[in-house]
Design a protein around this motif. Structure first.
Motif, PDB file in Angstrom:
ATOM      1  N   SER A 135     -19.943 -13.897  -3.069  1.00 56.52           N
ATOM      2  CA  SER A 135     -21.043 -12.928  -3.048  1.00 56.52           C
ATOM      3  C   SER A 135     -20.714 -11.749  -2.141  1.00 56.52           C
ATOM      4  O   SER A 135     -19.903 -11.864  -1.223  1.00 56.52           O
ATOM      5  N   THR A 136     -21.361 -10.617  -2.425  1.00 59.60           N
ATOM      6  CA  THR A 136     -21.103  -9.364  -1.702  1.00 59.60           C
ATOM      7  C   THR A 136     -22.394  -8.869  -1.074  1.00 59.60           C
ATOM      8  O   THR A 136     -23.427  -8.796  -1.758  1.00 59.60           O
ATOM      9  N   ALA A 137     -22.321  -8.507   0.209  1.00 59.98           N
ATOM     10  CA  ALA A 137     -23.504  -7.937   0.868  1.00 59.98           C
ATOM     11  C   ALA A 137     -23.789  -6.565   0.255  1.00 59.98           C
ATOM     12  O   ALA A 137     -22.874  -5.755   0.065  1.00 59.98           O
ATOM     13  N   ILE A 138     -25.038  -6.310  -0.055  1.00 62.36           N
ATOM     14  CA  ILE A 138     -25.444  -5.012  -0.618  1.00 62.36           C
ATOM     15  C   ILE A 138     -25.195  -3.936   0.441  1.00 62.36           C
ATOM     16  O   ILE A 138     -25.386  -4.170   1.633  1.00 62.36           O
ATOM     17  N   LYS A 139     -24.765  -2.748  -0.024  1.00 63.59           N
ATOM     18  CA  LYS A 139     -24.492  -1.630   0.888  1.00 63.59           C
ATOM     19  C   LYS A 139     -25.720  -1.385   1.787  1.00 63.59           C
ATOM     20  O   LYS A 139     -26.839  -1.339   1.290  1.00 63.59           O
ATOM     21  N   GLY A 140     -25.481  -1.221   3.082  1.00 60.21           N
ATOM     22  CA  GLY A 140     -26.606  -0.992   4.009  1.00 60.21           C
ATOM     23  C   GLY A 140     -27.189  -2.263   4.582  1.00 60.21           C
ATOM     24  O   GLY A 140     -28.188  -2.220   5.295  1.00 60.21           O
ATOM     25  N   SER A 141     -26.561  -3.411   4.286  1.00 60.09           N
ATOM     26  CA  SER A 141     -27.077  -4.683   4.816  1.00 60.09           C
ATOM     27  C   SER A 141     -26.911  -4.754   6.325  1.00 60.09           C
ATOM     28  O   SER A 141     -26.045  -4.090   6.895  1.00 60.09           O
ATOM     29  N   GLY A 142     -27.727  -5.583   6.954  1.00 56.93           N
ATOM     30  CA  GLY A 142     -27.553  -5.866   8.385  1.00 56.93           C
ATOM     31  C   GLY A 142     -28.434  -5.059   9.318  1.00 56.93           C
ATOM     32  O   GLY A 142     -28.292  -5.170  10.532  1.00 56.93           O
ATOM     33  N   ILE A 143     -29.366  -4.259   8.782  1.00 55.92           N
ATOM     34  CA  ILE A 143     -30.154  -3.419   9.704  1.00 55.92           C
ATOM     35  C   ILE A 143     -31.083  -4.236  10.599  1.00 55.92           C
ATOM     36  O   ILE A 143     -31.524  -3.738  11.620  1.00 55.92           O
ATOM     37  N   LEU A 144     -31.347  -5.470  10.231  1.00 60.66           N
ATOM     38  CA  LEU A 144     -32.239  -6.281  11.080  1.00 60.66           C
ATOM     39  C   LEU A 144     -31.472  -7.128  12.100  1.00 60.66           C
ATOM     40  O   LEU A 144     -32.082  -7.851  12.881  1.00 60.66           O
ATOM     41  N   SER A 145     -30.143  -7.052  12.080  1.00 64.90           N
ATOM     42  CA  SER A 145     -29.376  -7.934  12.984  1.00 64.90           C
ATOM     43  C   SER A 145     -29.202  -7.315  14.360  1.00 64.90           C
ATOM     44  O   SER A 145     -29.355  -6.128  14.526  1.00 64.90           O
TER      45      SER A 145
ATOM     46  N   ILE B  19     -47.324  -5.967  11.761  1.00 62.56           N
ATOM     47  CA  ILE B  19     -46.269  -5.188  12.434  1.00 62.56           C
ATOM     48  C   ILE B  19     -46.281  -3.756  11.898  1.00 62.56           C
ATOM     49  O   ILE B  19     -46.768  -3.505  10.795  1.00 62.56           O
ATOM     50  N   LYS B  20     -45.706  -2.834  12.691  1.00 59.68           N
ATOM     51  CA  LYS B  20     -45.789  -1.407  12.351  1.00 59.68           C
ATOM     52  C   LYS B  20     -44.461  -0.825  11.871  1.00 59.68           C
ATOM     53  O   LYS B  20     -44.412   0.284  11.344  1.00 59.68           O
ATOM     54  N   ASN B  21     -43.374  -1.528  12.154  1.00 62.26           N
ATOM     55  CA  ASN B  21     -42.075  -1.007  11.693  1.00 62.26           C
ATOM     56  C   ASN B  21     -41.063  -2.148  11.635  1.00 62.26           C
ATOM     57  O   ASN B  21     -41.362  -3.286  12.025  1.00 62.26           O
ATOM     58  N   LEU B  22     -39.861  -1.820  11.146  1.00 63.05           N
ATOM     59  CA  LEU B  22     -38.853  -2.869  10.943  1.00 63.05           C
ATOM     60  C   LEU B  22     -38.228  -3.341  12.251  1.00 63.05           C
ATOM     61  O   LEU B  22     -37.652  -4.426  12.303  1.00 63.05           O
ATOM     62  N   ASN B  23     -38.352  -2.535  13.317  1.00 60.35           N
ATOM     63  CA  ASN B  23     -37.877  -3.001  14.628  1.00 60.35           C
ATOM     64  C   ASN B  23     -38.618  -4.266  15.043  1.00 60.35           C
ATOM     65  O   ASN B  23     -38.023  -5.211  15.573  1.00 60.35           O
ATOM     66  N   GLU B  24     -39.916  -4.256  14.776  1.00 60.26           N
ATOM     67  CA  GLU B  24     -40.720  -5.433  15.137  1.00 60.26           C
ATOM     68  C   GLU B  24     -40.328  -6.634  14.289  1.00 60.26           C
ATOM     69  O   GLU B  24     -40.269  -7.764  14.783  1.00 60.26           O
ATOM     70  N   LEU B  25     -40.044  -6.384  13.010  1.00 61.96           N
ATOM     71  CA  LEU B  25     -39.615  -7.494  12.142  1.00 61.96           C
ATOM     72  C   LEU B  25     -38.274  -8.047  12.625  1.00 61.96           C
ATOM     73  O   LEU B  25     -38.063  -9.268  12.663  1.00 61.96           O
ATOM     74  N   ALA B  26     -37.370  -7.130  13.022  1.00 62.41           N
ATOM     75  CA  ALA B  26     -36.053  -7.571  13.509  1.00 62.41           C
ATOM     76  C   ALA B  26     -36.223  -8.506  14.706  1.00 62.41           C
ATOM     77  O   ALA B  26     -35.590  -9.564  14.768  1.00 62.41           O
ATOM     78  N   SER B  27     -37.099  -8.143  15.650  1.00 63.43           N
ATOM     79  CA  SER B  27     -37.298  -8.984  16.849  1.00 63.43           C
ATOM     80  C   SER B  27     -37.797 -10.368  16.457  1.00 63.43           C
ATOM     81  O   SER B  27     -37.329 -11.383  16.976  1.00 63.43           O
ATOM     82  N   ILE B  28     -38.739 -10.403  15.524  1.00 61.38           N
ATOM     83  CA  ILE B  28     -39.313 -11.696  15.114  1.00 61.38           C
ATOM     84  C   ILE B  28     -38.241 -12.569  14.448  1.00 61.38           C
ATOM     85  O   ILE B  28     -38.096 -13.749  14.770  1.00 61.38           O
ATOM     86  N   LEU B  29     -37.474 -11.961  13.540  1.00 59.11           N
ATOM     87  CA  LEU B  29     -36.492 -12.761  12.795  1.00 59.11           C
ATOM     88  C   LEU B  29     -35.284 -13.149  13.648  1.00 59.11           C
ATOM     89  O   LEU B  29     -34.658 -14.182  13.409  1.00 59.11           O
ATOM     90  N   GLN B  30     -34.963 -12.320  14.648  1.00 57.29           N
ATOM     91  CA  GLN B  30     -33.835 -12.664  15.525  1.00 57.29           C
ATOM     92  C   GLN B  30     -34.131 -13.912  16.362  1.00 57.29           C
ATOM     93  O   GLN B  30     -33.221 -14.594  16.813  1.00 57.29           O
ATOM     94  N   ASP B  31     -35.414 -14.191  16.554  1.00 57.84           N
ATOM     95  CA  ASP B  31     -35.790 -15.389  17.314  1.00 57.84           C
ATOM     96  C   ASP B  31     -35.870 -16.634  16.434  1.00 57.84           C
ATOM     97  O   ASP B  31     -36.193 -17.719  16.919  1.00 57.84           O
TER      98      ASP B  31
END
Lengths: 145, 73
Positions: A135-145, B19-31
């Motif tokens: 599988s391939t990560a979609i372009k732009g993946s990882g913004i939540l990491s 939540i108001k933005n994806l920064n908040e979602l990131a914090s929740i999911l990182q935990d």
């Protein structure tokens, strides 16, 4: 057009339907790509999940690109389980001349592999195992990491 | 409230979050230990459009989906 089916694709019927749909559209080339499930690594087949809203918008963008080049793109894909030697994927381009269709099908299938929101699983002993290594990560993946 | 859905092989129930933005979602999911293997390789869409920045604002009723690595065909 985008067509989704439960289980393996009826390849002869789909190719015939598409041929007949464009038979009098004055396209000189009809170039299909047909993906078939191979017997390898002891799998019993493959299985697919599809997220349809984004697949549809992704495909619509490709339809626009095809139109700009005077071509038409069609695609069929399976949902759920597909057994060995069955087909899970058909893409085809119609264009006035062959060169556009040959180049377009290559670009389309490459982007399909990298971007279309479809997840593949191996079927083994009744289990569905995510094909992580293919599988391939979609372009732009990882913004939540 | 926004709804967060996890697609394909991510084995996680949908979340309803205030939540108001994806920064908040990131914090929740990182935990969340179960999300460790997915955050780095998943794309994010808001109302079925892929987004490229964590600053993306969220509004009441938005639907967020996480898309892990794909393999069609």
């Amino acid at each position: 057009m985008l067509y989704l089916y439960d289980g393996g694709l009826d390849v002869p019927r789909i190719l015939k339907d598409w041929y007949e749909e464009e038979a009098s559209s004055n396209y000189g080339a009809y170039i299909p790509f047909i993906g078939t499930i191979r017997d390898e690594d002891g799998i019993d087949g493959l299985s697919f999940d599809i997220y349809e809203p984004i697949l549809e918008s992704w495909f619509k963008a490709w339809q626009e690109k095809a139109k700009e080049r005077g071509a038409v793109i069609k695609m069929a894909h399976s949902r759920g389980d597909v057994l060995l030697h069955e087909s899970s994927y058909i893409a085809a381009v119609f264009s006035p001349k062959r060169r556009v269709a040959l180049e377009f099908i290559d670009e389309f299938v490459e982007d399909f592999k990298a971007s279309a929101p479809i997840w593949k699983y191996d079927l083994r002993d009744g289990q569905r195992i995510y094909a992580a290594d293919r599988s391939t990560a979609i372009k732009g993946s990882g913004i939540l990491s | 409230m926004v709804r967060v859905e996890f697609l394909g092989p991510i084995q996680k129930e949908a979340l309803e979050l205030d939540i108001k933005n994806l920064n908040e979602l990131a914090s929740i999911l990182q935990d969340d230990e179960s999300m460790k293997e997915w955050l780095e390789n998943s794309a994010v869409a808001v109302n079925d459009t892929l987004v490229s920045s964590r600053e993306h604002p969220l509004n009441d009723g938005d639907k967020i989906v996480l898309l892990p690595p794909v393999c069609g065909g």
